[in-house]
Scaffold this motif. Structure first.
Motif, short mmCIF file in Angstrom:
data_model
loop_
_atom_site.label_atom_id
_atom_site.label_comp_id
_atom_site.label_asym_id
_atom_site.label_seq_id
_atom_site.Cartn_x
_atom_site.Cartn_y
_atom_site.Cartn_z
N LEU A 17 0.82 -1.21 0.00
CA LEU A 17 0.00 0.00 0.00
C LEU A 17 0.85 1.27 0.00
CD1 LEU A 17 -2.82 -1.03 2.49
CD2 LEU A 17 -2.94 -0.89 0.00
N ILE A 18 1.91 1.29 0.82
CA ILE A 18 2.76 2.48 0.87
C ILE A 18 3.53 2.64 -0.44
CG2 ILE A 18 4.66 3.61 2.08
CD1 ILE A 18 3.75 2.15 4.62
N SER A 19 3.93 1.53 -1.05
CA SER A 19 4.61 1.61 -2.35
C SER A 19 3.69 2.18 -3.42
CB SER A 19 5.10 0.22 -2.77
OG SER A 19 6.11 -0.25 -1.91
N ILE A 20 2.43 1.76 -3.39
CA ILE A 20 1.46 2.31 -4.34
C ILE A 20 1.30 3.82 -4.13
CG2 ILE A 20 -0.98 2.35 -4.96
CD1 ILE A 20 -1.03 -0.68 -4.50
N LEU A 21 1.28 4.22 -2.85
CA LEU A 21 1.17 5.65 -2.53
C LEU A 21 2.37 6.43 -3.08
CD1 LEU A 21 -0.42 7.84 -1.08
CD2 LEU A 21 0.84 7.28 1.01
N TYR A 22 3.56 5.87 -2.92
CA TYR A 22 4.75 6.50 -3.50
C TYR A 22 4.64 6.56 -5.03
CZ TYR A 22 7.51 6.51 0.84
OH TYR A 22 7.98 6.77 2.11
N GLY A 23 4.16 5.49 -5.63
CA GLY A 23 4.04 5.45 -7.08
C GLY A 23 3.13 6.53 -7.61
N VAL A 24 2.01 6.74 -6.92
CA VAL A 24 1.04 7.74 -7.36
C VAL A 24 1.54 9.16 -7.12
CG1 VAL A 24 -1.28 8.66 -6.94
CG2 VAL A 24 -0.92 6.18 -7.07
N THR A 25 2.09 9.41 -5.93
CA THR A 25 2.47 10.78 -5.57
C THR A 25 3.81 11.22 -6.14
OG1 THR A 25 3.43 9.97 -3.49
CG2 THR A 25 1.13 10.69 -3.44
N LEU A 26 4.76 10.29 -6.27
CA LEU A 26 6.09 10.66 -6.74
C LEU A 26 6.29 10.44 -8.24
CD1 LEU A 26 8.33 9.22 -3.85
CD2 LEU A 26 7.65 11.59 -4.22
N PHE A 27 5.76 9.34 -8.75
CA PHE A 27 6.01 8.99 -10.14
C PHE A 27 4.81 9.22 -11.06
CE2 PHE A 27 8.91 6.51 -7.53
CZ PHE A 27 10.13 6.70 -8.18
N GLY A 28 3.69 9.67 -10.49
CA GLY A 28 2.53 9.98 -11.32
C GLY A 28 1.83 8.76 -11.88
N GLU A 29 1.96 7.61 -11.24
CA GLU A 29 1.28 6.41 -11.70
C GLU A 29 -0.21 6.50 -11.40
OE1 GLU A 29 5.31 3.76 -10.85
OE2 GLU A 29 3.43 3.23 -9.86
N GLU A 30 -1.02 5.75 -12.14
CA GLU A 30 -2.47 5.88 -12.05
C GLU A 30 -3.11 4.58 -11.60
OE1 GLU A 30 -3.78 7.17 -15.85
OE2 GLU A 30 -2.90 9.19 -15.69
N LEU A 31 -4.20 4.71 -10.81
CA LEU A 31 -5.00 3.58 -10.36
C LEU A 31 -6.47 3.88 -10.61
CD1 LEU A 31 -3.41 3.00 -6.81
CD2 LEU A 31 -2.85 1.75 -8.89
N ARG A 32 -7.25 2.82 -10.76
CA ARG A 32 -8.69 3.01 -10.87
C ARG A 32 -9.28 3.38 -9.52
NH1 ARG A 32 -10.16 -2.45 -14.28
NH2 ARG A 32 -9.90 -1.61 -16.38
N THR A 33 -10.24 4.27 -9.52
CA THR A 33 -10.94 4.65 -8.30
C THR A 33 -12.45 4.48 -8.50
OG1 THR A 33 -10.89 6.97 -9.01
CG2 THR A 33 -9.12 6.24 -7.57
N GLY A 34 -13.24 5.24 -7.77
CA GLY A 34 -14.68 5.11 -7.90
C GLY A 34 -15.18 3.79 -7.34
N TRP A 35 -16.09 3.15 -8.06
CA TRP A 35 -16.65 1.89 -7.57
C TRP A 35 -15.63 0.76 -7.57
CZ3 TRP A 35 -17.01 -2.73 -10.17
CH2 TRP A 35 -16.75 -2.70 -11.55
N TRP A 36 -14.51 0.97 -8.27
CA TRP A 36 -13.44 -0.04 -8.26
C TRP A 36 -12.83 -0.19 -6.87
CZ3 TRP A 36 -12.85 -3.30 -12.12
CH2 TRP A 36 -13.24 -2.93 -13.41
N LEU A 37 -13.04 0.80 -6.01
CA LEU A 37 -12.49 0.71 -4.65
C LEU A 37 -13.11 -0.45 -3.86
CD1 LEU A 37 -12.40 4.51 -3.68
CD2 LEU A 37 -10.47 3.03 -4.27
N LEU A 38 -14.33 -0.83 -4.20
CA LEU A 38 -14.99 -1.94 -3.49
C LEU A 38 -14.27 -3.26 -3.71
CD1 LEU A 38 -17.24 -2.99 -1.71
CD2 LEU A 38 -18.71 -3.16 -3.74
N PRO A 39 -14.06 -3.70 -4.97
CA PRO A 39 -13.29 -4.94 -5.15
C PRO A 39 -11.85 -4.83 -4.66
CG PRO A 39 -13.69 -3.88 -7.27
CD PRO A 39 -14.56 -3.19 -6.26
N GLU A 40 -11.28 -3.62 -4.70
CA GLU A 40 -9.92 -3.44 -4.19
C GLU A 40 -9.89 -3.67 -2.68
OE1 GLU A 40 -8.80 0.46 -5.46
OE2 GLU A 40 -8.97 -0.05 -7.59
#
Length: 292
Positions: A235-258
């Protein structure tokens, strides 16, 4: 595919290293917690040195994985390290793998597949631009200080869990710094890599994370440490990926299966960490008493 392959190799090496380090840490008295003498004690144990050897192998594989793929893809794959290691341990030790381990393997595998399919991580740059590292390092330092302070005010499994999460944060930071350093290699070659502060910060963060992990394993059971280490790192690595490297994840209703994926992985890790195979004390197979 190269990044996924080397991420899997990293997970296998790290998983085996965790089990070996746990066996070594069991022999360390509580009085050495958070002291440098802890490392001196461990250095005299061959099983711990074998674990460190696997850590080095994992670091090389991780560098290749991060250099060829997004951090939000590479790091979550590491959740398979414990199930893969336990299955391998059962095969090598020639013991029957308990049914609970198979349930744990299934939960972690399904959870990882569901999480990756739902989040669909990708995109981003190969290096961090500007002074983005400054606030990231400040927030990380505050978070680590809070975890360590909380850990030192308690004992047993609560301390192990907090230190396990602190180690996970350290390993996530190590991965982010390593990816940024490898990005310098693409931009300016070996000279740019060797002169980048990220390369040396990677080594410092890795040593710090290793120290925290040894104390976590010494403070409590693997059941308390492993879920915090596994999920925290992802989870923290994903946070670094999004905030530092501009990587993208699905949000919205996709948060439920996540969220369902995270629950499956957590339950699987707890079940696996409870297995005798995880502590390295699995009983040998019983001999048959049938007369032929």
């Amino acid at each position: 595919m190269i990044s996924v392959l080397f991420a899997i190799l990293t997970a296998l090496s790290n998983g085996a290293a965790s089990v070996l380090q746990r066996r070594a840490a069991l022999a360390v008295p509580d009085t050495q917690t958070m002291h440098l003498s802890l490392i001196g004690h461990l250095l005299r144990q061959k099983v711990w040195l074998a674990g460190i050897g696997l850590v080095i192998v994992a670091a090389v594989c991780q560098a290749v994985a991060l250099a060829t793929g997004p951090i939000s893809v590479v790091q979550p794959i590491f959740v398979i390290e414990l199930p893969a290691t336990l299955l391998l341990a059962g095969f090598v030790m020639r013991v029957r793998v308990p049914r609970g381990v198979w349930y744990g393997v299934a939960a972690v595998t399904v959870g990882l597949a569901l999480g990756m399919a739902s989040a669909a991580p990708g995109g981003g740059s190969t290096s961090v631009h500007g002074a983005v590292w400054v606030p990231a390092l400040i927030v990380t330092g505050i978070f680590e200080a809070a975890l360590i302070t909380g850990a030192m005010s308690t004992r047993g499994n609560p301390r192990a869990a907090l230190l396990g999460l602190a180690a996970a944060c350290g390993y996530s930071l190590t991965a982010a710094l390593m990816k940024d350093a490898m990005g310098r290699l693409d931009d300016g070659g070996v000279t740019a890599l060797m002169t980048s502060w990220q390369l040396y910060a990677t080594a410092a963060a890795g040593v710090g994370a290793l120290f925290l992990l040894q104390n976590a394993l010494q403070a409590g059971t693997l059941v308390a440490v492993q879920p915090m280490l596994t999920l925290g790192d992802a989870l923290i690595s994903i946070l670094y990926g999004v905030t530092l490297f501009g990587e993208e994840l699905r949000t919205g209703w996709w948060l439920l299966p996540e969220l369902v994926a995270l629950i499956l992985i957590a339950l699987g890790c707890i079940e696996l960490a409870r297995s005798p195979l995880a502590s390295g004390h699995a009983a040998p197979p019983r001999r048959s008493t049938r007369v032929t």
